[in-house]
Write an enzyme that holds these catalytic residues in place. Structure first.
Site, PDB file in Angstrom:
ATOM      1  N   LYS A   1      -7.165  -4.097  -2.873  1.00  0.00           N
ATOM      2  CA  LYS A   1      -7.805  -4.678  -1.692  1.00  0.00           C
ATOM      3  C   LYS A   1      -8.536  -3.603  -0.901  1.00  0.00           C
ATOM      4  CE  LYS A   1      -3.763  -4.385   1.422  1.00  0.00           C
ATOM      5  NZ  LYS A   1      -4.370  -3.525   2.463  1.00  0.00           N
TER       6      LYS A   1
ATOM      7  N   CYS B   1      -2.262  -2.525   8.209  1.00  0.00           N
ATOM      8  CA  CYS B   1      -2.101  -3.549   7.168  1.00  0.00           C
ATOM      9  C   CYS B   1      -0.822  -4.363   7.327  1.00  0.00           C
ATOM     10  CB  CYS B   1      -2.184  -2.901   5.793  1.00  0.00           C
ATOM     11  SG  CYS B   1      -3.834  -2.248   5.428  1.00  0.00           S
TER      12      CYS B   1
ATOM     13  N   ASP C   1       0.787  -1.242   0.000  1.00  0.00           N
ATOM     14  CA  ASP C   1       0.000   0.000   0.000  1.00  0.00           C
ATOM     15  C   ASP C   1       0.818   1.293   0.000  1.00  0.00           C
ATOM     16  OD1 ASP C   1      -1.868  -1.989   0.316  1.00  0.00           O
ATOM     17  OD2 ASP C   1      -2.518  -1.379   2.310  1.00  0.00           O
TER      18      ASP C   1
END
Length: 202
Positions: free
Chosen positions: A79, A112, A19
């Site tokens: 995601k 995450c 990310d």
């Protein structure tokens, strides 16, 4: 049961990049430095021909991976989950049965990254977190996440330590190009300035 030592083996190791997206600029502490080190890890993984897994959190709203990190040749998994182990990534890992260790970079450390670590540990992967390539919006969240992940069984290390460990020997055929990546020391990412109860969190 043999004690896990966390020794890295290039033949069974993949890089996960989590990310590293445009919309996080200005929010993540030490983000320019984290981007630089994460890119170092990505370039090293490419040189060493390692499997690479990239995710992007809700890219429609948060944008693509930052321009400084070229993932145009990589499989990128979108995601919304707070873990990288979404079905697409799980299926992709099944095509890489030799992979037993994961090297992890990205953001956010307490969300995450941490959830990915816990999921990977549950699946019996060795997990190596690159401390100078992971961050959060606050140093408090960042540092306590490192502590939590280490307690769970992950290994906390640095980019230079990992890249040299993956080579294992100056005689490795890819050592020279890897050495070029670490000729200049990694930038300061604030880790040594942060303490917990008077001791460095790492």
């Amino acid at each position: 049961m043999a004690r896990r030592l966390g020794k890295i083996n290039l033949k069974n190791t993949a890089l996960f990049l989590c990310d590293m997206q445009e919309k996080f600029r200005g929010n993540i502490v030490y983000y320019p430095q984290i981007i630089s080190v994460a890119n170092r890890m990505l370039q090293g993984a490419k040189v060493l021909e390692m499997p690479i897994v990239v995710t992007e959190q809700y890219p429609k709203g948060l944008g693509p991976t930052v321009s400084e990190i070229d993932v145009s040749q990589e499989k990128v998994f979108p995601k919304t989950s707070f873990s990288m182990l979404v079905p697409g990534v799980v299926d992709h890992l099944k095509t890489l049965p030799d992979v037993k260790s994961i090297v992890l970079c990205g953001i956010e450390n307490h969300v995450c990254i941490q959830n990915t670590v816990l999921d990977l540990l549950e699946e019996n992967f060795d997990v190596h977190i690159i401390a100078d390539a992971c961050s959060s919006r606050s140093m408090t969240d960042r540092m306590f996440a490192f502590q939590r992940m280490r307690e769970a069984g992950a290994y906390i290390t640095t980019s230079e330590c990992m890249l040299l460990g993956l080579c294992g020997d100056a005689a490795h055929p890819k050592f020279r190009p890897v050495q070029k990546l670490i000729t200049e020391s990694a930038p300061d990412t604030g880790l040594l300035n942060t303490t917990i109860k008077g001791e460095t969190a790492l």
